[in-house]
Each structure stands twice: as C-alpha cells, then as structure tokens.
Write a protein that holds these residues in place. Structure first.
Motif, mmCIF file in Angstrom:
data_model
loop_
_atom_site.group_PDB
_atom_site.id
_atom_site.type_symbol
_atom_site.label_atom_id
_atom_site.label_comp_id
_atom_site.label_asym_id
_atom_site.label_seq_id
_atom_site.Cartn_x
_atom_site.Cartn_y
_atom_site.Cartn_z
ATOM 1 N N UNK A 114 0.793 -1.299 0.069
ATOM 2 C CA UNK A 114 0.045 -0.002 0.099
ATOM 3 C C UNK A 114 0.892 1.394 -0.048
ATOM 4 N N UNK A 115 2.125 1.147 0.368
ATOM 5 C CA UNK A 115 3.016 2.456 0.512
ATOM 6 C C UNK A 115 3.119 2.726 1.771
ATOM 7 N N UNK A 116 2.707 2.212 2.739
ATOM 8 C CA UNK A 116 2.760 2.503 4.233
ATOM 9 C C UNK A 116 3.879 1.596 4.818
ATOM 10 N N UNK A 117 4.444 2.102 5.844
ATOM 11 C CA UNK A 117 5.584 1.578 6.549
ATOM 12 C C UNK A 117 5.082 1.351 7.896
ATOM 13 N N UNK A 118 5.241 -0.069 8.215
ATOM 14 C CA UNK A 118 5.077 -0.372 9.644
ATOM 15 C C UNK A 118 6.346 -0.331 10.558
ATOM 16 N N UNK A 127 3.672 -3.404 17.564
ATOM 17 C CA UNK A 127 3.554 -2.361 16.436
ATOM 18 C C UNK A 127 3.726 -1.058 17.382
ATOM 19 N N UNK A 128 5.026 -0.181 16.928
ATOM 20 C CA UNK A 128 5.076 0.997 17.246
ATOM 21 C C UNK A 128 4.513 2.133 16.621
ATOM 22 N N UNK A 129 4.006 2.124 15.514
ATOM 23 C CA UNK A 129 3.352 3.051 14.674
ATOM 24 C C UNK A 129 3.700 2.690 13.345
ATOM 25 N N UNK A 130 3.206 3.538 12.488
ATOM 26 C CA UNK A 130 3.153 3.600 11.189
ATOM 27 C C UNK A 130 3.679 4.927 10.379
ATOM 28 N N UNK A 131 4.036 4.847 9.236
ATOM 29 C CA UNK A 131 4.172 6.262 8.415
ATOM 30 C C UNK A 131 3.253 6.084 7.035
ATOM 31 N N UNK A 132 2.206 6.705 6.905
ATOM 32 C CA UNK A 132 1.449 6.586 5.870
ATOM 33 C C UNK A 132 2.021 6.949 4.494
ATOM 34 N N UNK A 133 1.573 6.442 3.280
ATOM 35 C CA UNK A 133 1.896 6.509 2.005
ATOM 36 C C UNK A 133 2.342 7.964 1.772
ATOM 37 N N UNK A 167 7.998 13.231 13.520
ATOM 38 C CA UNK A 167 6.857 14.138 12.798
ATOM 39 C C UNK A 167 6.009 13.387 11.875
ATOM 40 N N UNK A 168 6.724 11.974 11.587
ATOM 41 C CA UNK A 168 5.527 11.513 10.524
ATOM 42 C C UNK A 168 5.011 9.925 10.874
ATOM 43 N N UNK A 169 5.443 9.637 12.080
ATOM 44 C CA UNK A 169 5.041 8.291 12.762
ATOM 45 C C UNK A 169 3.502 8.501 13.410
ATOM 46 N N UNK A 170 2.625 7.680 13.153
ATOM 47 C CA UNK A 170 1.439 7.655 13.547
ATOM 48 C C UNK A 170 1.068 6.610 14.322
ATOM 49 N N UNK A 171 0.535 6.561 15.611
ATOM 50 C CA UNK A 171 0.055 5.599 16.392
ATOM 51 C C UNK A 171 -0.447 4.529 15.715
#
Length: 219
Positions: A114-118, A127-133, A167-171
C-alpha cells in the motif's frame, strides 16, 4: 594479506536471492530461489533449517543474539532461532514488499504494498506505529539513522524522502490525515551540485483544513 582465507560454499542446496552471516561467522542465513529460507552451518556445510518465505522476501537479517528475521508470508515477518523455531511474529495489514532493520536492531520496519511503513519493536513484536504513504507505492528501501530519530526512504520513481521520525510516525490503529505532496523549486544554486535547489514539502490535510505541515531536509 597472506593470513586471509575464503570459504567457497559451492554446494548450497539452491540458488540464493539474499543472504547474511551471523556475528560468530559460523552460520549463513539465505533466501533461496525455491521460495524457502535456509540456515546453513558453514563449518559442516550442512542445512540446519528450512522455512517458508513470503513473495516479498528480498532481505534476511541475523540479529546480534543469533536470530533470523525475514518475511515468511504475504502479511507477516518472522523471527526465528538458528534451529528454525519461530520466536516472534510481526503482522502487517497489507502485503509485505520488503523489510528493514534499524542499526540498533530494536526496530523492524515492513514495507507494505500500500506504500505504508509499519514499525515494530523487534523484541516484543508490538507495533510502534506507521508512516502513511508519502506519495509513492514503489518504495525500494527505508533506513533509520544511527540514533533512530530520522528516516530515509528511497523509491523506484526517483523520489527520496528524509524526515524526523517523530513528525511522521502515527500511532497504530489511528487514521492518518490525507497527504498532499508538492514541490517548490528555488532559484538558488546548491553549492555541491551547482543546480537549482529543490525542497519537497508535505501537507497533512483533513477535510481541506490544514492541521500540520512538515518539510523534507536537504540531503
């Protein structure tokens, strides 16, 4: 150097797609062209374990505590002992295209279709979080800095993303706002390349209302 020596491993069971060697230099872990991961004893030249791998398995890592990490199915990566026993599972929400391990080995990153990074804690599997596409589904690789505070993403569409992880990592299990990417070209010369400097900015917007703005850095 007359003291140097090389082991020729010409009798591996299959062709090799990716390989790594452990810190003790007595075990080799590799992904074969037959859809399996192998742990191979270098001294005895024997296969110790064989495990299934996912279609996106293009990297394999030995950790400092002598365990092996690779993508072992469409949506999971696994941590294995040298005997081939599964120790931990890292579950992704989309098909895994690639993996990356932080320099301190505390963080595992899965690159999703999907382009996301986990991001996962390697020891616990949480899981610590993810960076969206960030605008590309053709991510080639992702690296963390030595202190794990910054990330570098390379993409097959000639894009390069650099940013502060905080700045980019979402929960986990939170919905990231939509991302719109645009580029600003300044009429100034980069002292290294003597070309126009370029900065890429990312606007995080939700319902057309800007809530935050982040910018990439010069490389």
């Amino acid at each position: 150097n007359s003291q140097a020596s090389t082991k020729v491993l010409g009798d591996l069971p299959v062709g090799v797609r990716a390989a790594t060697i452990n810190k003790q230099q007595n075990s080799l872990a590799f992904i074969g062209n037959d859809g399996h991961a192998y742990i191979y004893d270098i001294n005895s030249k024997t296969t110790v374990a064989r495990m299934n791998v996912g279609p996106g398995a293009d990297k394999i890592y030995f950790t400092k505590n002598n365990r092996v990490i690779f993508a072992d199915s469409n949506k999971t990566a696994g941590l294995y002992s040298v005997s081939g026993q599964k120790v931990r599972t890292y579950t992704s929400s989309s098909v895994i295209k690639g993996l990356s391990l932080s320099p301190d080995e505390e963080t595992l990153i899965t690159i999703e279709e999907s382009g996301n990074l986990n991001f996962y804690n390697t020891a616990s599997g949480n899981q610590l979080g993810y960076i969206p596409n960030l605008g590309s589904k053709n991510i080639r690789d992702v690296k963390l800095s030595q202190d794990s505070r910054k990330f570098l993403i390379t993409s097959q569409d000639n894009s390069l993303y650099v940013g502060a992880l905080q700045d980019f990592l979402f929960a986990p299990n939170t919905v990231a706002p939509a991302i719109k990417q645009f580029t600003i070209n300044y009429n100034v010369l980069d002292p290294n390349t003597q070309k126009d400097a370029e900065i890429t900015k990312f606007d995080y917007t939700e319902e057309n209302q800007q809530i935050d703005e982040k910018s990439a850095e010069y490389i």
